[in-house]
Design a protein around this motif. Structure first.
Motif, PDB file in Angstrom:
ATOM      1  N   UNK A   1      -1.275  13.285 -33.965  1.00 14.73           N
ATOM      2  CA  UNK A   1      -0.205  12.315 -34.249  1.00 14.73           C
ATOM      3  C   UNK A   1       0.664  12.029 -33.038  1.00 14.73           C
ATOM      4  N   UNK A   2       0.757  13.001 -32.136  1.00 13.32           N
ATOM      5  CA  UNK A   2       1.717  12.894 -31.045  1.00 13.32           C
ATOM      6  C   UNK A   2       1.100  12.865 -29.655  1.00 13.32           C
ATOM      7  N   UNK A   3      -0.210  12.723 -29.561  1.00 14.21           N
ATOM      8  CA  UNK A   3      -0.811  12.749 -28.241  1.00 14.21           C
ATOM      9  C   UNK A   3      -2.127  12.001 -28.154  1.00 14.21           C
ATOM     10  N   UNK A   4      -2.366  11.456 -26.962  1.00 12.71           N
ATOM     11  CA  UNK A   4      -3.623  10.757 -26.694  1.00 12.71           C
ATOM     12  C   UNK A   4      -3.889  10.767 -25.201  1.00 12.71           C
ATOM     13  N   UNK A   5      -5.158  10.676 -24.865  1.00  8.69           N
ATOM     14  CA  UNK A   5      -5.591  10.557 -23.479  1.00  8.69           C
ATOM     15  C   UNK A   5      -6.210   9.182 -23.318  1.00  8.69           C
TER      16      UNK A   5
ATOM     17  N   UNK B   1      -1.644  -0.293 -27.003  1.00  8.85           N
ATOM     18  CA  UNK B   1      -0.568  -1.252 -26.758  1.00  8.85           C
ATOM     19  C   UNK B   1       0.367  -0.759 -25.646  1.00  8.85           C
ATOM     20  N   UNK B   2       0.710   0.529 -25.678  1.00  4.84           N
ATOM     21  CA  UNK B   2       1.571   1.093 -24.638  1.00  4.84           C
ATOM     22  C   UNK B   2       0.890   1.024 -23.270  1.00  4.84           C
ATOM     23  N   UNK B   3      -0.416   1.286 -23.251  1.00  6.69           N
ATOM     24  CA  UNK B   3      -1.173   1.224 -21.997  1.00  6.69           C
ATOM     25  C   UNK B   3      -1.180  -0.192 -21.438  1.00  6.69           C
ATOM     26  N   UNK B   4      -1.405  -1.171 -22.291  1.00  7.99           N
ATOM     27  CA  UNK B   4      -1.418  -2.569 -21.837  1.00  7.99           C
ATOM     28  C   UNK B   4      -0.017  -3.032 -21.414  1.00  7.99           C
TER      29      UNK B   4
ATOM     30  N   UNK C   1       9.733  10.053 -30.656  1.00  9.62           N
ATOM     31  CA  UNK C   1      10.260   9.419 -31.860  1.00  9.62           C
ATOM     32  C   UNK C   1       9.133   8.968 -32.768  1.00  9.62           C
ATOM     33  N   UNK C   2       9.385   7.914 -33.539  1.00 12.20           N
ATOM     34  CA  UNK C   2       8.400   7.441 -34.519  1.00 12.20           C
ATOM     35  C   UNK C   2       7.269   6.624 -33.907  1.00 12.20           C
ATOM     36  N   UNK C   3       7.575   5.794 -32.903  1.00 13.55           N
ATOM     37  CA  UNK C   3       6.523   4.897 -32.421  1.00 13.55           C
ATOM     38  C   UNK C   3       6.501   4.695 -30.912  1.00 13.55           C
ATOM     39  N   UNK C   4       7.414   5.275 -30.177  1.00 14.49           N
ATOM     40  CA  UNK C   4       7.457   5.110 -28.730  1.00 14.49           C
ATOM     41  C   UNK C   4       6.542   6.138 -28.063  1.00 14.49           C
TER      42      UNK C   4
ATOM     43  N   UNK D   1       8.010  -0.269 -15.413  1.00 10.83           N
ATOM     44  CA  UNK D   1       6.990   0.748 -15.121  1.00 10.83           C
ATOM     45  C   UNK D   1       7.585   2.135 -15.377  1.00 10.83           C
ATOM     46  N   UNK D   2       8.746   2.394 -14.799  1.00 11.37           N
ATOM     47  CA  UNK D   2       9.401   3.693 -14.939  1.00 11.37           C
ATOM     48  C   UNK D   2       9.694   4.001 -16.407  1.00 11.37           C
ATOM     49  N   UNK D   3      10.003   2.987 -17.196  1.00  6.28           N
ATOM     50  CA  UNK D   3      10.317   3.196 -18.619  1.00  6.28           C
ATOM     51  C   UNK D   3       9.130   3.759 -19.396  1.00  6.28           C
ATOM     52  N   UNK D   4       7.923   3.688 -18.852  1.00  5.51           N
ATOM     53  CA  UNK D   4       6.738   4.239 -19.510  1.00  5.51           C
ATOM     54  C   UNK D   4       6.527   5.722 -19.183  1.00  5.51           C
ATOM     55  N   UNK D   5       7.322   6.281 -18.289  1.00  3.26           N
ATOM     56  CA  UNK D   5       7.123   7.654 -17.833  1.00  3.26           C
ATOM     57  C   UNK D   5       8.151   8.598 -18.454  1.00  3.26           C
TER      58      UNK D   5
END
Length: 157
Positions: free
Chosen positions: A103-107, A36-39, A138-141, A53-57
């Protein structure tokens, strides 16, 4: 950047993320959040919305763009200067694959094909592979902490 150097950079970053044992259900939740974050990131690009865009970095974000390292400040400056100047930006991302690291990381990896129309009316088509490393805030960002993109001319149909 050669593929081995890119792999080593991603491996070094991912080694910092604890390899939590997750249940299949927990992995699916993380994968769905990162997808979802990627999309959302892609939609911000499509809308040419520099601030979204910047808010995703993440503030510690850096990337290799065609083998050249760029730090967060330079990337943000480029995004803010470039996006409003485009008449059109159609980022097509194919074969999006999310690899959950914990829980806290993905590629995330995918192949992009971008169509851009500059303010001067020039049309550009580029394609190539991209890798994004996402970290939970945080929890979901989720924020991107590392990216690698290589650009090649795309064939015009």
């Amino acid at each position: 950047m050669n593929p081995r150097a890119s792999f080593l950079a991603v491996a070094a970053l991912t080694a910092c993320i604890s390899p939590d044992e997750l249940s299949p259900a927990e992995r699916r939740v993380v994968a769905a959040q990162v997808d979802s974050a990627t999309r959302s990131f892609q939609a911000a690009e499509r809308d040419r919305d520099a601030e979204r865009i910047v808010a995703h970095l993440a503030p510690e974000f850096y990337m290799y763009n065609d083998g050249v390292r760029a730090e967060y400040p330079a990337v943000v400056e480029n995004i803010r200067a470039t996006m409003p100047s485009l008449r059109l930006f159609e980022p097509e991302w194919r074969d999006i694959e999310v690899t959950v690291l914990g829980r806290n990381g993905a590629v995330v990896s995918f192949v992009f094909e971008d169509l851009l129309v500059t303010g001067a009316g020039d049309t550009l088509r580029v394609r190539g592979p991209t890798t994004l490393v996402w970290r939970r805030q945080g929890q979901s960002s989720w924020l991107v902490i590392y990216a690698d993109a290589d650009h090649y001319p795309a064939e015009v149909p």
